[in-house]
Design a protein around this motif. Structure first.
Motif, mmCIF file in Angstrom:
data_model
loop_
_atom_site.group_PDB
_atom_site.id
_atom_site.type_symbol
_atom_site.label_atom_id
_atom_site.label_comp_id
_atom_site.label_asym_id
_atom_site.label_seq_id
_atom_site.Cartn_x
_atom_site.Cartn_y
_atom_site.Cartn_z
ATOM 1 N N LYS A 165 0.396 -1.470 -0.316
ATOM 2 C CA LYS A 165 -0.299 -0.029 -0.122
ATOM 3 C C LYS A 165 1.325 1.098 -0.239
ATOM 4 O O LYS A 165 2.042 1.463 0.458
ATOM 5 N N TRP A 209 -0.549 4.156 0.621
ATOM 6 C CA TRP A 209 -1.563 5.699 0.932
ATOM 7 C C TRP A 209 -2.197 4.848 2.240
ATOM 8 O O TRP A 209 -2.671 3.588 2.072
ATOM 9 N N GLU A 210 -2.683 5.677 3.539
ATOM 10 C CA GLU A 210 -3.202 4.560 4.501
ATOM 11 C C GLU A 210 -5.017 5.509 4.130
ATOM 12 O O GLU A 210 -5.532 4.695 3.590
ATOM 13 N N ARG A 211 -5.280 6.518 4.050
ATOM 14 C CA ARG A 211 -6.660 7.627 3.728
ATOM 15 C C ARG A 211 -6.660 8.460 2.604
ATOM 16 O O ARG A 211 -5.453 8.336 1.653
ATOM 17 N N GLU A 227 -9.702 2.186 2.672
ATOM 18 C CA GLU A 227 -9.181 3.068 1.194
ATOM 19 C C GLU A 227 -7.516 3.489 0.696
ATOM 20 O O GLU A 227 -7.820 3.899 -0.412
ATOM 21 N N SER A 228 -7.482 2.621 1.341
ATOM 22 C CA SER A 228 -5.606 1.752 0.083
ATOM 23 C C SER A 228 -5.430 0.869 -0.556
ATOM 24 O O SER A 228 -4.772 1.435 -1.597
ATOM 25 N N ARG A 229 -6.907 0.767 -0.968
ATOM 26 C CA ARG A 229 -7.328 -0.176 -2.044
ATOM 27 C C ARG A 229 -6.586 0.652 -3.203
ATOM 28 O O ARG A 229 -7.474 1.346 -4.064
ATOM 29 N N GLN A 255 -6.943 -4.207 -6.629
ATOM 30 C CA GLN A 255 -6.708 -4.601 -6.016
ATOM 31 C C GLN A 255 -7.853 -5.162 -5.534
ATOM 32 O O GLN A 255 -8.733 -6.194 -4.555
ATOM 33 N N ASP A 290 1.640 -6.086 3.160
ATOM 34 C CA ASP A 290 2.442 -5.006 3.351
ATOM 35 C C ASP A 290 3.028 -5.656 5.165
ATOM 36 O O ASP A 290 4.133 -4.813 5.239
#
Lengths: 304, 930
Positions: A2, A4-6, B19-21, B25, B276
């Motif tokens: 990933k 980014w987070e938000r 929200e990282s999708r 994915q 991750d």
């Protein structure tokens, strides 16, 4: 992995700005993401706490024409620019440059705003915006203001904007009018990174007789750390007959004042010099022709 | 977790996802729509293309939450129930599907085009598909499929299939039947390794060396092990068996112990509950290195001052000195009226198969797996099993390798990638572990095409007859042996070209260096030597004032000629016919001419390539066939199909022998517990070897069936005729399936097995038959050079290929078109660059392969000179098309511009200066621009 987070999709500029403030420099503005996300993937750093996507802000997604000025929102992708009939006619160089960026998938998502914010020394869209003498509206230090496109760049890959705090909002420039026209061409190689060896955008205005240059703007890139116009060359053409002899003068001036450098796996300085000459010989007559006829059919869109 | 609402293939979804999708994915993991493939995650290859509100986007870098409220269409949403979309149907009809991994992306991009434009021109198609890559087909069939689908959508008849003509058709042989699993490939249902998910599956990652050569002083995994969600962190100490693997020489550590020898060498592996966490754990492994001097090129590697990279190898950095000695070289050059000597260089080339490597290890006793099992799309499943077993310290019988569909290989999936690591992590954790490489990891890790330096001297008499060839080759084998020995042997033995050369002395030095290892790659060394041989031929022709085609005809191998390795060619030498066929297509041509600022030139080149392992290696394959009461059969063989189509070849051979309709034949490939060993998919061997195994197993089954039918009908078995799924005798008929039923009721097993051994071959240097057969090819390329920019475009390639006998004409044509376009990449676009052992080519965006916009017009003729022992006379085709394209283009550039290129990929920058300055020889390429 990933990146980014938000992921925020604000629908107003105020909301986007509030989010930036809330994250206090740890969130980043994203538009299409076609450059940014690839760059982030190369970077191998920890995921960004948040991305703030400005393409859901309706006011940044429009191409608006008011009299002779066009406003292009920072969230407008390349494809709608290429397909816009007014831009095709009256900002042909921009259509020609946006039409050769990436493939259709990238042009459908990547934005002109992102292209400029990314501050590549040879971003194709940027080269044309410079020739069009465009202005950029930015949100910085708590207020909105307009700056000339050339003021946007502070160094290679560096713009006036801090994308963790500032927002690029829109572009505006005057559309080509009577006796005016533009053209863009670039030289690529089929190996390595898909950046131009050299790109060239010209804007010309002929006088009433359509026999003489009234005014010319030329941007060739990359020839310096930031996009730049070749003012000596522009001066040489002013008032001169729009013919082969003047173009030769422009070429001679270009060769004298511009000294591109060799970049690894892209091009040698000598080759770039030769291509500068060639691009001037290919774009200036095309722009003259367009200015004389008042007709412009973009060349090379999608393929070059 | 946040709420995302969108519509996918007309079904609304309300999802709670991170929200990282990315959109890819979301589709693959959250919705299980694995038809969307991930090829690069750089927005470069385009195979992940889906439509968002009708617009094609690269889903691999499209944030899922950007699609909030949107309508997404994937490959799974294109067909209407059982009825395929015209694009899907036409991709099948026109042979536009090989490995199938890029197929969903190609079809979705095309679907978007046809939504906008039902009259697409060739240029429209090239614009739309410019950034959607396919490494197999060469795009010609793709363009035809799209045009045909457009016609259908306009209510017109589809385009006829452009099938090459063949000399003779059998019942099934010689017919363009569709490949196996093609429907699954066009609908997104086909499963590649990354599409498999097992309960409790963990994710593996590999820590790789950042140095090309360094001593490992210390490895500390404690911080990584302490990370929550990490199940295992393993190093060399944890390898249960032998810490080495390798297909020819066992010199490659499973996990490095004291030394790393290239950037990408594996040092530690991790299994964690998510990708991750696994990636994070890699950052927490502390390795202390002491950099060592780097051996960055093969000539330096051979010098006395170069550090020795493998102290246990008896000849130091010289992996192998390969020699060909034939006739009397001195006499050969004494007799020559003209001698041409030049040096050529070729760079490291990347396979760029679109599916990055993936292995899944499943421990014994988990999820219905009785033994330690590895799922992998590999070209050599049985040797994978052998290498996994040795490293795991297990008997081979306790390891099972299940071959999944392969998203392209081209030689790049022969060596061990993650197979052993996945097995180790699965065994230690007790969980299934998926080891999926990123594109960027794949680029730096896997063995490539050898960079070579080839000095070659060719002598000929005034009348054009060749008298001698002397050559010295250096091959950059990189850090580990991989298949360097075999590949560079092929480069050496083929360095005379497909000609009658009475005297030859060829020396090849395959060297260890600290570059990425090199190994098998379509063409297997011959691609490199042909670049030198065929340009020297043109230089000889020019020096003698003989036409280049005439020179080749004078010297062409024919039946009765002895090769430089001492093999007398007894049959199946169709070279002259291939030359004639191509020349006939070139009627009324000039070698070179100019129009405005464009220069045009034709170039001509011939090639040959052995079929099979040869050189004394036992070459065999075993097939099993079982018949069922419903009248179908299943052919079982561990012969990898990476898109080239061995599955339909074995099916066609079995169907032909049993006179069964093709659609009654199923094929099971590559399961070491259920399919006998078909041997490696390498050296253009599968059609010949596994084709024969299938044919002969079918013959055995046929005898058993005839025996039973004879008893049923009460007639002599030799009088039973097999026709169209029936067995007949004098007006009496019995169904194939009924005979099978009768056999079962009488306790007979309707199953056969046959181990086919190819004719014996001799090791190099001992004379006699080094190979069982050779395929031949001629190509002519027409290029356009822009005299203002130096840009080179290939406009047309004419080809004729002697493949012995056509088993499946359309799929053969696909091999030829794909091989030509791949080889165009060698000539014009591709080089894997390393700077003092450190790769610069770390991203796919730094490695351009030919896209649809480069695709020339390709004409391909099949030439059929049958070889006695091949199945129905067939020999290999996989590699031969990729051999002479590069020299044909180089010769064409010379005819167009007067400049000869001695290295590739052609650099427009230096080519332009050479043209302008009248410099006749160009010895720099793109990678020299700095």
């Amino acid at each position: 992995m990933k990146l980014w987070e938000r992921y925020h999709t604000p629908t107003t500029v105020d909301e986007a700005v509030a989010l930036l403030q809330q994250y206090a420099g740890t969130a980043r503005i994203i538009a299409g993401g076609t450059d940014l996300l690839v760059e982030m993937r190369e970077g191998h750093h920890d995921p960004f706490p948040a991305l703030i996507d400005i393409t859901s802000i309706p006011s940044l997604r429009t191409i608006q024409i008011e009299k002779d000025t066009v406003y292009i929102g920072a969230g407008v992708a390349h494809t709608p620019i290429v397909k816009n009939p007014v831009l095709v006619e009256r900002a042909t160089c921009l259509v020609e440059s946006c039409g050769v960026i990436g493939g259709p998938q990238v042009r459908n998502v990547g934005t002109l705003g992102g292209n400029v914010a990314h501050a590549l020394p040879a971003g194709d869209g940027t080269t044309s915006l410079v020739a069009l003498d465009a202005e950029v509206e930015i949100f910085k230090n708590g207020k909105r203001r307009w700056v000339n496109i050339l003021e946007m760049f502070t160094g290679p890959g560096q713009s006036l904007l801090d994308s963790t705090r500032d927002v690029l909002l829109q572009f505006r420039f005057r559309l080509s009018g009577k006796n005016e026209a533009t053209a863009f061409k670039r030289i690529m190689r089929p190996q390595g990174v898909a950046l131009p060896i050299l790109g060239c955008a010209v804007w010309v205005r002929l006088d009433e007789s359509r026999e003489y240059f009234d005014m010319v703007r030329v941007c060739i890139a990359p020839i310096a750390p930031t996009p730049t116009r070749i003012s000596e060359l522009e001066e040489v053409l002013k008032g001169q007959p729009a013919n082969e002899v003047s173009i030769q003068k422009a070429v001679d001036t270009g060769l004298k004042v511009v000294h591109p450098r060799t970049s690894k796996y892209r091009a040698t300085a000598e080759y770039r010099q030769e291509m500068m000459e060639l691009l001037l010989r290919r774009t200036l007559p095309l722009a003259i022709e367009r200015a004389r006829t008042g007709k412009a059919i973009p060349e090379g869109v999608g393929l070059k | 977790m946040s709420k995302l609402s969108l519509t996918v293939n007309d079904t609304p979804h309300d999802l709670e996802i991170p929200e990282s999708r990315t959109l890819a994915q979301l589709l693959r993991y959250d919705l299980g729509l694995t038809g969307t493939k991930i090829g690069c995650e750089e927005a470069e290859c385009g195979i992940c293309t889906v439509l968002v509100d009708g617009v094609p986007v690269d889903s691999c870098i499209f944030p899922a939450f950007k699609a909030q409220g949107c309508s997404v269409t994937t490959i799974e949403g294109l067909a209407k129930g059982e009825e395929l979309h015209p694009l899907q149907r036409n991709f099948i009809e026109h042979g536009a599907v090989q490995c199938g991994f890029c197929t969903p992306g190609l079809i979705m991009t095309s679907a978007a085009l046809l939504e906008e434009n039902l009259h697409p021109s060739e240029e429209d198609i090239k614009i739309a598909l410019k950034d959607t890559f396919c490494r197999c087909t060469g795009y010609t069939s793709v363009m035809r499929a799209i045009k045909s689908a457009a016609q259908e959508l306009r209510g017109q008849a589809p385009l006829p299939v452009n099938e090459p003509s063949v000399r003779e058709r059998g019942k099934v042989i010689g017919h363009s039947v569709p490949p196996q699993e093609v429907r699954e490939k066009v609908t997104g249902q086909a499963k590649y390794t990354d599409d498999y998910i097992f309960p409790g599956m963990l994710f593996g990652r590999t820590l790789r060396s950042p140095y090309p050569h360094a001593k490992i002083l210390r490895i500390d995994t404690s911080r990584a092990k302490a990370l929550s969600g990490v199940y295992a962190v393993l190093t060399y100490e944890d390898v249960p068996g032998e810490n080495l693997h390798g297909l020819v020489y066992r010199d490659w550590p499973v996990l490095c112990h004291d030394v790393v020898r290239y950037v990408g060498d594996a040092v530690a592996i991790v299994a964690a509950e998510s990708e991750d966490i696994a990636a994070k754990a890699l950052c927490l492994i502390d390795v202390e290195y002491a950099p060592l001097p780097v051996v960055a090129d093969p000539v330096y590697a051979h010098s006395p001052e170069a550090p020795i990279l493998h102290p246990n190898h008896p000849t130091g950095n010289l992996l192998k000195h390969i020699k060909v000695r034939h006739g009397d070289i001195d006499r050969g050059f004494t007799e020559a009226d003209v001698i041409i000597e030049r040096e050529y260089r070729t760079p490291i080339i990347e396979h760029a198969f679109l599916e990055p490597e993936c292995s899944i290890g499943v421990p014994a006793g988990v999820a219905d797996h009785e033994k330690l099992t590895v799922y992998v799309g590999s070209q050599i499943p049985y040797q994978d099993r052998n290498q996994i077993a040795l490293a795991m310290g297990l008997p081979e019988e306790q390891v099972r390798v299940i071959g999944t569909l392969i998203g392209g290989g081209f030689g790049g999936k022969e060596d061990i990638a993650g197979q052993i690591h996945a097995a180790m992590l699965a065994a230690v954790t007790g969980h299934p572990v998926k080891m999926l490489y990123t594109r960027q990891e794949s680029l730096i890790f896997h063995p490539k095409r050898h960079a070579t330096i080839i000095r070659i001297k060719t002598g000929a008499k005034k009348d054009g007859r060749l008298t001698a060839v002397q050559a010295t080759l250096y091959g950059d084998g990189g850090a580990y042996a991989s298949l360097s020995d075999k590949v560079m042997t092929r480069a050496t033995t083929h360095a005379t070209g497909p000609y009658d050369v009475p005297n030859a002395k060829i020396d090849c030095y395959a060297m260890y260096t600290n570059n990425v290892p090199s190994g098998a790659f379509r063409g297997f060394g011959v691609t490199q030597s042909a670049f030198a041989v065929e340009q020297n031929m043109d230089l000889v022709a020019e020096a003698l004032g003989i036409d280049p085609i005439a020179l080749r005809l004078i010297n062409a191998q024919k039946v009765g000629v002895t090769t430089a390795t001492g093999q007398v060619l007894r049959d199946s030498v169709g070279l002259i016919e291939t030359i004639d066929k191509v020349r006939a297509d070139m009627q009324n041509f000039q070698w070179g001419w100019r129009e405005g600022h464009k220069a045009y030139g034709w170039g001509f080149a011939c090639a040959y390539k052995n079929t099979g392992l040869g050189g004394g290696a036992p070459d065999k394959a075993e097939a099993e066939i079982e018949a069922f009461e419903d009248g179908t059969i299943e052919v079982r063989i561990a012969a990898a199909d990476m898109g080239q189509g061995i599955a339909h070849v074995v099916a066609q051979c079995a169907a032909e022998e049993l006179s069964l309709p093709y659609n009654r034949v199923k094929v099971l490939l590559c399961d070491t517990d259920r399919t006998p060993n078909g041997g490696p998919t390498t050296g253009s061997r599968q059609t010949y070897i596994s084709g024969n195994a299938s044919r002969m197993a079918a013959g055995v089954l046929r005898e058993a069936l005839a025996q039973s039918a004879a008893e049923l009908l009460d007639v002599p078995p030799e009088q039973i005729r097999f026709e169209e799924g029936l067995m007949r005798y004098n007006g009496h008929t019995v169904e194939f399936g009924d005979v099978v039923g009768w056999m079962k009721r009488n306790n007979l097993t309707p199953r056969s097995r046959y181990e086919y051994w190819a004719p014996k071959t001799q090791p190099l240097g001992t004379g006699g038959d080094m190979h069982i057969a050779f395929s031949y090819a001629t190509q002519a390329a027409l290029v356009e050079v822009d005299l203002e920019t130096g840009e080179v475009h290939v406009l047309k390639v004419l080809s004729a290929t002697d493949i012995g006998r056509a088993i499946n004409p359309l799929m053969l044509q696909g091999q030829i078109e794909g091989g030509i376009v791949m080889a165009m990449g060698n000539a014009l676009t591709e080089a894997f660059i390393s700077e003092n052992g450190v790769p610069w080519t770390t991203l796919l965006s730094r490695y351009k392969m030919p896209s649809i916009k480069h695709t020339p017009e390709i004409v391909s003729h099949l030439v059929e000179h049958p070889t006695a022992d091949g199945p129905y006379g067939a020999k290999g085709v996989g590699e031969i098309p990729s051999i002479n394209t590069m020299p044909a283009i180089a010769n064409a550039i010379y005819h167009a511009t007067g400049v000869r290129v001695f290295t590739v990929p052609v650099d427009q920058d230096s080519l332009l200066r050479a043209i302008k300055s009248g410099q006749p020889e160009l010895h720099t390429a793109w990678q020299d621009v700095r």
